[in-house]
Design a protein around this motif. Sequence first.
Motif, PDB file in Angstrom:
ATOM      1  N   PHE B 293       0.830  -1.205   0.000  1.00 39.20           N
ATOM      2  CA  PHE B 293       0.000   0.000   0.000  1.00 39.20           C
ATOM      3  C   PHE B 293       0.864   1.255   0.000  1.00 39.20           C
ATOM      4  O   PHE B 293       0.532   2.253  -0.618  1.00 39.20           O
ATOM      5  CB  PHE B 293      -0.924  -0.016   1.225  1.00 39.20           C
ATOM      6  N   MET B 294       2.018   1.188   0.703  1.00 37.58           N
ATOM      7  CA  MET B 294       2.890   2.361   0.777  1.00 37.58           C
ATOM      8  C   MET B 294       3.709   2.553  -0.502  1.00 37.58           C
ATOM      9  O   MET B 294       4.312   3.603  -0.691  1.00 37.58           O
ATOM     10  CB  MET B 294       3.830   2.229   1.975  1.00 37.58           C
ATOM     11  N   LEU B 295       3.714   1.529  -1.365  1.00 34.83           N
ATOM     12  CA  LEU B 295       4.568   1.580  -2.553  1.00 34.83           C
ATOM     13  C   LEU B 295       4.246   2.786  -3.440  1.00 34.83           C
ATOM     14  O   LEU B 295       5.120   3.577  -3.782  1.00 34.83           O
ATOM     15  CB  LEU B 295       4.405   0.278  -3.352  1.00 34.83           C
ATOM     16  N   LEU B 296       2.964   2.912  -3.807  1.00 36.73           N
ATOM     17  CA  LEU B 296       2.579   3.975  -4.735  1.00 36.73           C
ATOM     18  C   LEU B 296       2.843   5.364  -4.146  1.00 36.73           C
ATOM     19  O   LEU B 296       3.476   6.191  -4.808  1.00 36.73           O
ATOM     20  CB  LEU B 296       1.116   3.783  -5.138  1.00 36.73           C
ATOM     21  N   PRO B 297       2.413   5.627  -2.902  1.00 38.49           N
ATOM     22  CA  PRO B 297       2.739   6.923  -2.311  1.00 38.49           C
ATOM     23  C   PRO B 297       4.250   7.158  -2.261  1.00 38.49           C
ATOM     24  O   PRO B 297       4.702   8.283  -2.490  1.00 38.49           O
ATOM     25  CB  PRO B 297       2.167   6.835  -0.891  1.00 38.49           C
ATOM     26  N   ALA B 298       5.026   6.095  -1.993  1.00 37.94           N
ATOM     27  CA  ALA B 298       6.476   6.274  -1.908  1.00 37.94           C
ATOM     28  C   ALA B 298       7.057   6.648  -3.264  1.00 37.94           C
ATOM     29  O   ALA B 298       7.838   7.587  -3.373  1.00 37.94           O
ATOM     30  CB  ALA B 298       7.128   5.006  -1.370  1.00 37.94           C
ATOM     31  N   ILE B 299       6.642   5.927  -4.322  1.00 40.70           N
ATOM     32  CA  ILE B 299       7.150   6.267  -5.661  1.00 40.70           C
ATOM     33  C   ILE B 299       6.774   7.699  -6.006  1.00 40.70           C
ATOM     34  O   ILE B 299       7.570   8.472  -6.538  1.00 40.70           O
ATOM     35  CB  ILE B 299       6.559   5.321  -6.729  1.00 40.70           C
ATOM     36  N   ASN B 300       5.544   8.064  -5.664  1.00 44.63           N
ATOM     37  CA  ASN B 300       5.065   9.401  -5.963  1.00 44.63           C
ATOM     38  C   ASN B 300       5.932  10.452  -5.273  1.00 44.63           C
ATOM     39  O   ASN B 300       6.368  11.424  -5.894  1.00 44.63           O
ATOM     40  CB  ASN B 300       3.620   9.512  -5.493  1.00 44.63           C
ATOM     41  N   LEU B 301       6.229  10.187  -3.993  1.00 45.91           N
ATOM     42  CA  LEU B 301       7.034  11.147  -3.229  1.00 45.91           C
ATOM     43  C   LEU B 301       8.457  11.207  -3.784  1.00 45.91           C
ATOM     44  O   LEU B 301       9.037  12.283  -3.892  1.00 45.91           O
ATOM     45  CB  LEU B 301       7.035  10.732  -1.759  1.00 45.91           C
ATOM     46  N   VAL B 302       8.998  10.061  -4.167  1.00 41.43           N
ATOM     47  CA  VAL B 302      10.344  10.026  -4.752  1.00 41.43           C
ATOM     48  C   VAL B 302      10.379  10.875  -6.017  1.00 41.43           C
ATOM     49  O   VAL B 302      11.282  11.686  -6.227  1.00 41.43           O
ATOM     50  CB  VAL B 302      10.752   8.570  -5.071  1.00 41.43           C
ATOM     51  N   ASN B 303       9.351  10.722  -6.840  1.00 42.03           N
ATOM     52  CA  ASN B 303       9.272  11.490  -8.075  1.00 42.03           C
ATOM     53  C   ASN B 303       9.259  12.986  -7.808  1.00 42.03           C
ATOM     54  O   ASN B 303       9.993  13.756  -8.425  1.00 42.03           O
ATOM     55  CB  ASN B 303       7.980  11.134  -8.828  1.00 42.03           C
ATOM     56  N   VAL B 304       8.393  13.386  -6.893  1.00 41.73           N
ATOM     57  CA  VAL B 304       8.290  14.806  -6.572  1.00 41.73           C
ATOM     58  C   VAL B 304       9.611  15.301  -5.995  1.00 41.73           C
ATOM     59  O   VAL B 304      10.103  16.374  -6.359  1.00 41.73           O
ATOM     60  CB  VAL B 304       7.123  15.036  -5.598  1.00 41.73           C
ATOM     61  N   ASN B 305      10.215  14.478  -5.120  1.00 45.54           N
ATOM     62  CA  ASN B 305      11.498  14.853  -4.530  1.00 45.54           C
ATOM     63  C   ASN B 305      12.579  15.040  -5.590  1.00 45.54           C
ATOM     64  O   ASN B 305      13.348  15.986  -5.540  1.00 45.54           O
ATOM     65  CB  ASN B 305      11.964  13.789  -3.544  1.00 45.54           C
ATOM     66  N   LEU B 306      12.615  14.110  -6.550  1.00 41.43           N
ATOM     67  CA  LEU B 306      13.633  14.202  -7.609  1.00 41.43           C
ATOM     68  C   LEU B 306      13.461  15.514  -8.364  1.00 41.43           C
ATOM     69  O   LEU B 306      14.434  16.214  -8.649  1.00 41.43           O
ATOM     70  CB  LEU B 306      13.513  13.018  -8.565  1.00 41.43           C
ATOM     71  N   SER B 307      12.204  15.840  -8.668  1.00 39.87           N
ATOM     72  CA  SER B 307      11.953  17.085  -9.380  1.00 39.87           C
ATOM     73  C   SER B 307      12.449  18.267  -8.584  1.00 39.87           C
ATOM     74  O   SER B 307      13.045  19.197  -9.119  1.00 39.87           O
ATOM     75  CB  SER B 307      10.450  17.247  -9.627  1.00 39.87           C
TER      76      SER B 307
END
Lengths: 406, 413
Positions: B293-307
């Motif tokens: 369940f945490m996978l999708l939010p984590a990927i999303n946060l990683v993406n935003v962080n990278l940006s």
Amino acid sequence: MIRHLFRLVWNRRKRNGLVMVEILVSFLLLCGISTMGSSFLLNWNEPMGFDRRDVWAISVNSGPYHSLNEDAKLSVRRQFGRIEEAVRNRPDVVAASMQTNVPYTNSRWRTTFEVNGEQVHVGVLQATREMPEVLRLELVEGEFFGENGGGEEEPVLVTQDYARKLFPDESAVGRLIPRKESDDGDSVEDDNPRQRIVGVIRPYRGRGEHRASEPQIVRQIDWETFRGFPPRDLLVRVRPGAPAALEEELLRTASAIAPGWSFTLTRMDDMRTRLLREAMLPLLLFAVVALFLILMVGLGLIGVLWQSVIRRTDEIGVRRAMGATADGVRRQLLGELLALTSISVLAGSVLYLQLPFLGLLQEPGKVVACALGSSLLVMYGFVILCGLYPSWLATRIEPARALGYE
Amino acid sequence: MFENYLKVALKVLARRRFFTFISLFGISFTLVVLMVLTAVVDHVLAPKPPQVNIDRTLRISYMLESGENVEWNGEPGFGFLDRYCRDLPGVEMMSIVGGTTSVVGYPEGRRTDLKLRHTDGVYWDAYDFRFLEGAPYTREDDRVGRPVAVITEAASREYFGESPAVGQSIALSGRTYEVLGVVANVSPVYDLAYSDVWVPIGTIPDPSFREALMGSFEGVLVAESRDAFPAIRDDFAARLERVTFPPEDEFSKLEGFPMTPIETVAVKFFSDRPSRNALRKFTGMVAALVLAFMLLPAINLVNVNLSRIYERTSEIGVRKAFGASSRHLIHQFVLENVVLCLVGGVIGLVLSAAVLAAVNASGLVPYAHFTVSLRVFVVGIALATFFGILSGLFPAWRMSRVHPVAALKGETG
């Protein structure tokens, strides 16, 4: 043009990789929701195969049965018969019959048959004589069993979906149900009488409006010779508009015959409401959580695209300076986004389609196709929606400023 | 040093509001879901009335009876509990409890649906119910099979209206009981403590259940302390060996063990043979689900962080040029992310309290009072930190690899 778009996406694969994973996971989530949704919608309008209105269910708790000796078991079964008869004779009662696989309950008698190499779960609906009248079953062909013949063969009814599985090309009426075969080719269970199909009824959807039908074989109960676990529910069809006082009267009638047992009466309408509520609640919770997750992904996507437009200001500036229109720039950005989505969605579809092939998803092809189609539609629509604002930003880039950008 | 990191972190958060909003939305939503789940579990397993002894309770609730060709999973029978399970060492008291059945009553012609549970007299000591009127039935009442009942406040109101219930008789599914006591309403999440009406086991007319090894009863063992659990289990296992089966019975073996309440949940969930591994399997599965369940939010946060990181390349360049090591940078950015997640965690806590209040008010789970307890708070903060580290490591690592010269020029890899 399209090849060019894919090349642009490929060149930036390191940066796009996580976005693609994100779209892939959301797409699978969407597939999950829409599979449930499609299965609900497609099943909802199918005929039920029985009529629940004005049916009451009396559950009979007679204590432990299987630990009794044969004589005690027989006397319990005779008691069932007497209760049926007494309830049947009350005014305002149309018909009454004890049965297994009661509609809108989760308990099921099932057996597994192998038909042409395919494992088929078949519900074993055991019931006494008046059951077709209680549930208003509809005959497709043949006849209901009248009085039990007690001959060498046992007359049974099967549902239409089961009949089609057994005899795809011809009428099932009058045919014998094929025996289970053991490994060495001999037929097993030789001490049981063979079962002859006397009638075919409409598919029976006892598991509720949201579930597909399950093949059933209907066997008539004779309390004197019955073996196995007897049904515990007495279904009663009452005249429309029967008063609530009749509930109490029926329970008193039953208690008078078996004072030590306990009886509970539920209207089938209430059973239906309860079952559907229980089935809907977890799905609703899942859908709400999944929709929030997808909304979150959407916001994240807007952020990432926005940032990438800012980072690519110089590139876009060059394109504008070389004569590309604002529309062209927008089309390029959306095109890249769609190319990216297509890769994810393609991988997602391949993964999703594994489920029915591996037998992990036992829904008919119609549901799978419907779910996949709607997920694709929603995913593309959603991604374009997320890309609109960032790509509009890109069109606002002025070439002169962009070329001087550091 | 730490203070500086914190200052920078807050500055960065305030700089790009939209990105901060996206991150916080994802984090707080994820934590709301997890904290609401934690609150429900905490509510069910917390030692609160009526289940005050839940911490030192073992249950004999799931057994496997087998013979040559047959297997039967399910609750033990009264006969087994009564004959083989009494006086286990370290057990302060044992109560035998039946399952609930649906019963109907017709007070003045109105239909009333209630749940009824058969228990012995010890039950009222093993659980601590709040009596509003009258008193519970006793062991003696159970022994002689006196037709008496304890009912909840809600059942009393439904059946008797406003008049006091104690001393009146209540007719349910064809049997009549005298009401001895009225207790406060109990939520269905309290499992064995839940019912609307309780009556003595002795009132069951057909005595055949008294001999049964398997059936629909459960044994509740309140131990002197948790330390006594291993000894209780050992002695129970030894007693299983001594069980005798009726001569004509096709069964010849009984398996099972006294379980903690959480083990009961796990074993019943798999509804397989009663295995000591069930709890481990169950927690493994829950952990896997939570991670998924945490996978999708984590990927999303990683993406935003990278940006976000791309716009800070010059800052990184400067820090690197002045001698900051990769390790330093990773520390800094993971810390920033954890701060962000903790802010999200606090928002999530507030939202969770709101969601739980809404669930309580909706009557979805009758008489439940879910709250954000201290334990939920601690779990929430721990989850936020874990999530922050999980989603902060990858962007931080990517960032620390940026070459200082390139970074100063504003390029990224």
